[in-house]
Write an enzyme that holds these catalytic residues in place. Structure first.
Site, PDB file in Angstrom:
ATOM      1  N   LYS A  43      43.819  44.236  38.617  1.00 29.96           N
ATOM      2  CA  LYS A  43      43.917  42.849  38.149  1.00 29.96           C
ATOM      3  C   LYS A  43      43.860  41.946  39.375  1.00 29.96           C
ATOM      4  O   LYS A  43      44.480  42.249  40.409  1.00 29.96           O
ATOM      5  CB  LYS A  43      45.233  42.663  37.386  1.00 29.96           C
ATOM      6  CG  LYS A  43      45.375  41.305  36.692  1.00 29.96           C
ATOM      7  CD  LYS A  43      46.666  41.241  35.882  1.00 29.96           C
ATOM      8  CE  LYS A  43      46.848  39.921  35.141  1.00 29.96           C
ATOM      9  NZ  LYS A  43      48.075  39.885  34.349  1.00 29.96           N
TER      10      LYS A  43
ATOM     11  N   SER B 210      51.590  40.710  28.894  1.00 31.04           N
ATOM     12  CA  SER B 210      50.249  40.636  29.479  1.00 31.04           C
ATOM     13  C   SER B 210      49.569  41.974  29.743  1.00 31.04           C
ATOM     14  O   SER B 210      48.383  42.009  30.032  1.00 31.04           O
ATOM     15  CB  SER B 210      50.290  39.828  30.777  1.00 31.04           C
ATOM     16  OG  SER B 210      50.339  38.463  30.486  1.00 31.04           O
TER      17      SER B 210
ATOM     18  N   SER C 194      47.461  38.314  29.537  1.00 30.18           N
ATOM     19  CA  SER C 194      46.603  37.833  30.601  1.00 30.18           C
ATOM     20  C   SER C 194      45.778  38.914  31.288  1.00 30.18           C
ATOM     21  O   SER C 194      44.786  38.604  31.933  1.00 30.18           O
ATOM     22  CB  SER C 194      47.443  37.096  31.640  1.00 30.18           C
ATOM     23  OG  SER C 194      48.287  37.988  32.326  1.00 30.18           O
TER      24      SER C 194
END
Lengths: 490, 481
Positions: A78, A177, A153
């Site tokens: 990420k 997330s 997210s």
């Protein structure tokens, strides 16, 4: 079998047996990215050179017999995990060109294990959002339906794993997330106990809630990554000096017994919540039956303060964010709008242009909640609610070993659906964010597909530092339910 | 109208740890700009603070030394504000739960009395960096070497009633933090800085007047001057029927005036909240005991011991306790003398305050490197005490000790400096001197008693200074009757 579709565990077997090389595997993943990512949009940065160099180094290590279980395996990151020398953008204009001078601790751990990093994955800007639509740099499509969002997210991480653009990925979870996009993309995701994994080098959203975790194609892969990234880090005072269990061994311990003797808690507040999609409810109800068929006993439990969780979360998280994001001032790194006349215009112009609307919204909410005169009514009250939520779970875990629920009220939504209604987006975090407030571990495991072919995830919540129980239950469930290995029709 | 002055102080002291409070960077002063920085103290994305335990121990030491209660569980909070010298956009400080609270310190007033000043609290925090404003261009350069250097802020109660009292407290605090080894007290380098809150109220009124906060007071002189300036400024305002505005003022040491920095309306809302990146600081019993044990005897206790047990004048005790090093040296000298009488102690004090301090000043030495150790000084004093050498000769011997590093006894032996106390030997010399100076003898006996000095001088000259002055005086007295 295409190389890129393998799990970490499968690929490790082939590497160990010298059936394939890490270079072949990495090239297959890079080719897959070239072919498919223009449609999915998972990667913000692809580091072909770095990945191939790491693959060659891994092959040398494999040849010498000094490999770990992760050596040579492509793992996506990420884009809020700092990578030395490789852009880390947080999907924000503010850090669009930021190259960190250091590695996050999890990145160091994976590097040392010999993992290969194909690149950095899209997300909601600074991890604020549940759709990945709040990325300021690009959009990511759900591989199961390109007109839908991948969740967020960690939407880039989830989409990349689902679309075989990496073998596994790391995400971060502040209110869901990891679990929610894992659910929306039909993969496994784990949010570890707060303090289990070092946060050093994770660009902070809300420091008391953030936790890094694995996003994988199988439960065993999550266990494998957990073994590598868990543990005390002297650079993170909130990481906990507790021994890291051998998750994969514990997971398969007394395999034949299934889940006999285990008690599963079903919180009434989650199972009788309004607004849960009937297909989602049907899938998790089926999952409950599957767990029972494995020998587990299901009981009803209560988390009486659930109704205050969303409100408390949306005070605490933005408050911490408003402070955490103060460092983006245009002085030392990142975007710097120096055209104005003096310091105030440097701040105003940099932060006006550098941050997107959702980030600004949360900074403003957090700034307000911490203001003198409002602190007691908001931040302090929210902290008190948090303590009650911790107590809720403690009480619930006296009568069960883990809790199950839906991950999200509905499957992945259409793009643009929640853009005008942030409140709807916030409320959709109901099932996931309590785990962050309480600091307990949580998982999402695929448990079905809707008639439209959209994945649904089952959430498992456990006691502090009891990831092993979640992994064991999820592993048995995965083998019995048979959703593992299902691929989106890309 | 007659006003009463009310003053409270906030004293910032840099803790002299080797490394910064939340990272491993050096705290050394004066290095190349930004050379002592890392991702943590420059506020890179993703970094986390890790607390320096020595800083905690030092802060706790300061708390114990100022009679504070140590909060065994204390915690850090974030103080949020934007400034280019503050990399994170917040200072990591302590707010609701500081490390130390509810202390006091007794100060000596100019009239000889003492006064108890309350210490509200002591908290730990990180220092900010430094901005260098380019005089030629409209830009400022940021140097983050100082960012993250550990500080304690010592907050006093508004217990002082004059600039002089405030000056005494700062001096006392300056002495104390150096004495307990937590701050080097170098005010020029900013190791100790002070803000003063000043207000006036009509004499007899209970309620406080509106206060102003004076910043940037970085020398003893400035502190008192700035406060006097502020007292007269507020007096003028009140006398003319005006109202003092609550504001922060900046002292300009060059112009000796203060100017308004910001008013109450512009005051920051710091949005304090507990720092989620740091766990509460827990000082358990073992650590607490270790901290208390690490403290040397405090200046006030030392002073009391010197005055009450050794019978030294208060002034001597002040000088001897001005630094821990000097007091330690003096104590070592006393210890080497055994159980010194008040007379011996006074003699030792005179030597330490006189010759030893003079040596340090003229040679620029420290007590750690001075060639005349405390034991050696005691050796010299023992020779004087035993009449082996005279006080005057001792000065010569001391100089020789300083130059060569040799023991007094050896110098006296090598150079044959032991004084002559043998009556018969001195008597011969006295007789010769008297025989050679008949007219002076006659004048003395005629009443010019002042000539005694002349005779003593002659005898000492003939004995090369080694004649025991007591014996010489006694013999001359008898022979000149």
């Amino acid at each position: 079998m295409s190389l890129h579709t393998m799990t970490l565990t499968e690929a490790h077997g082939l590497l160990r047996d010298k059936k394939i090389s890490s270079r072949e595997l990495t090239e297959a993943v890079l080719a897959r990215i070239d072919e498919v990512d223009p449609k999915v949009g998972a990667y913000i940065t692809v580091d072909q050179t770095g990945a191939l160099a790491a693959a060659d180094a891994a092959d040398a290590r494999l040849a010498k017999g000094e490999a770990s279980t992760l050596t040579g395996l492509p793992v996506g990151l990420k884009d809020l995990l700092c990578t030395q020398g490789l852009k880390t953008t947080c999907a924000s204009k503010m850090l669009e060109h930021f190259v960190p001078p250091y590695d996050a601790t999890v990145v160091t751990q994976l590097r040392e294990a010999g993992a290969v990093f194909p690149g950095k994955l899209n997300m909601d800007e600074f991890a604020m959002g549940s759709t990945t639509e709040h990325s300021a740099l690009q959009t990511t499509q759900n591989p199961w339906d390109l007109s839908r969002v991948p969740g967020g997210s960690s939407g880039g991480s989830a989409a990349a794993v689902a679309a075989d653009l990496c073998l596994a990925a790391l995400g971060s979870d502040t209110g869901g997330s990891i679990r929610q996009p894992a659910s929306h993309c039909g993969i496994v995701g784990m949010k570890p106990t707060y303090g289990r994994v070092s946060r050093y080098g994770l660009v902070a959203f809300a420091s008391s809630l953030d936790q890094i975790g694995p996003m994988t194609k199988s439960v065993e892969d999550s266990a494998l990554l957990m073994e590598t990234i868990s543990g005390y880090d002297p650079r993170d005072s909130t990481s906990v000096p507790k021994e890291v269990p051998d998750y994969r061994r514990l997971m398969k311990d007394e395999e034949g017994k299934g889940l006999a003797g285990m008690t599963v808690g079903l919180p009434v507040e989650y199972w009788q919540a309004d607004g849960v999609d009937p297909e989602v409810m049907a899938a998790v109800t089926q999952a409950k039956a599957t767990l029972e068929s494995l020998g587990a006993r299901c009981v009803s439990v209560s988390l009486p303060h659930t109704e205050y969780a969303v409100a408390a979360y949306y005070v605490i998280a933005p408050s911490e964010a408003s402070s955490n994001l103060a460092r983006y001032d245009g002085v030392r790194y990142g975007m710097s709008q120096r055209g104005g006349d003096g310091l105030l215009s440097l701040y105003k112009n940099t932060r006006s242009e550098g941050f997107g609307d959702e980030v600004k919204r949360r900074i403003i909410i957090g700034t307000y909640a911490l203001s003198s005169g409002y602190y007691d009514a908001y931040y302090k009250k929210a902290s008190q609610v948090r303590t009650l939520i911790v107590e809720d779970f403690k009480t619930a875990f006296q009568s069960c070993d883990f809790i199950i629920s839906p991950v999200a009220p509905s499957p992945a939504g259409k793009k643009g659906e929640s853009a005008d209604d942030p409140l709807k987006m916030y409320l959709s975090d109901l099932f996931t964010l309590s785990a962050n407030l309480a600091g307990i571990p949580g998982m999402s495991v695929p448990c079905g597909l809707t008639r439209q072919g959209l994945p649904v995830g089952l959430q498992l919540l456990g006691r502090h530092f009891d990831e092993a129980t979640l992994l064991k239950a999820a592993w048995h469930f995965e083998r019995t339910a048979g959703f593992q290995g299902q691929r989106p029709p890309l | 109208m007659e006003y009463e002055v009310v003053i409270g102080l906030e004293i910032h002291a840099q803790l002299k740890t080797n490394t910064k409070i939340f990272c491993g960077c050096s705290t050394a002063f004066g290095a190349e700009p930004n050379s002592q920085t890392c991702p943590v103290c420059t506020g890179m994305p993703g970094v986390l603070p890790v607390l320096n335990k020595t800083a905690v121990a030092y802060a706790a030491r300061a708390g114990v030394a100022t009679n504070c209660t140590i909060n065994r569980v204390n915690r850090f909070a974030r103080k949020n504000y934007f400034y280019p010298d503050l990399p994170l956009g917040y200072q990591i400080t302590q707010f609701a739960l500081p490390i130390a609270e509810h202390g006091h310190l007794d100060i000596e007033l100019p009239d000889g009395g003492t006064k108890r000043i309350g210490i509200t609290r002591i908290h730990m925090e990180n220092d900010a960096g430094k901005l260098n404003h380019d005089p030629m261009r409209p830009i400022s350069l940021v140097n983050l070497n100082r960012a993250g250097v550990p500080l304690i802020e010592i907050v006093s109660e508004p217990d002082m009633r004059s600039a002089a009292e405030a000056g005494v407290l700062v001096r006392k605090m300056h002495q104390l933090v150096r004495h307990i080894g937590v701050c080097d007290g170098n005010m020029e380098e900013g190791s100790l800085r002070c803000d003063a809150n000043v207000s006036l109220r009509p004499k007899g009124q209970e309620e406080f007047g509106t206060r102003t906060e004076m910043k940037n007071l970085n020398s003893f002189r400035n502190i008192e001057r700035a406060i006097r300036y502020e007292i007269s400024r507020q007096t003028d305002i009140l006398d003319n029927g005006g109202e003092v505005i609550q504001e922060t003022r900046l002292w300009n040491a060059d112009k000796e005036i203060s100017t308004s920095m910001r008013s109450k309306e512009d005051a920051h809302d710091y949005r304090y909240f507990p720092d989620p990146d740091l766990l509460p600081v827990v000082i358990d019993d073992a650590w607490y005991d270790e901290i208390v044990k690490s403290l040397p005897e405090l200046p006030d206790a030392m002073k009391a011991r010197y005055v009450e047990t050794l019978g030294l004048p208060v002034g001597d005790a002040e000088v001897l306790t001005s630094t821990l090093e000097l007091a330690t040296y003096f104590d070592a000298c006393l210890a080497a003398l055994g159980t010194p009488t008040p007379k011996q102690a006074k003699l030792a004090a005179n030597w330490v305050m006189g010759s030893v301090l003079a040596l340090l000043h003229t040679e620029g030495m420290s007590l750690a490197t001075v060639p005349v150790s405390a034991d050696m000084l005691a050796g010299l004093l023992t020779l004087v005490e035993k009449d082996v050498i005279s006080g005057t000769m001792a000065k010569t011997v001391f100089e020789e000790m300083a130059a060569t590093g040799k023991e007094a006894k050896i110098i006296v032996e090598e150079k044959g400096l032991a004084q002559v106390s043998d009556t018969s030997e001195i008597e011969g010399i006295v007789d010769t001197i008297l025989a050679n100076n008949p007219s002076e003898v006659e004048a003395f006996r005629g009443g010019k008693k002042k000539l005694m000095g002349f005779f003593v001088g002659q005898v000492m000259k003939a004995t090369k200074g080694k004649g025991n002055p007591k014996v010489v005086n006694q013999l001359l007295g008898e022979k000149l009757k």
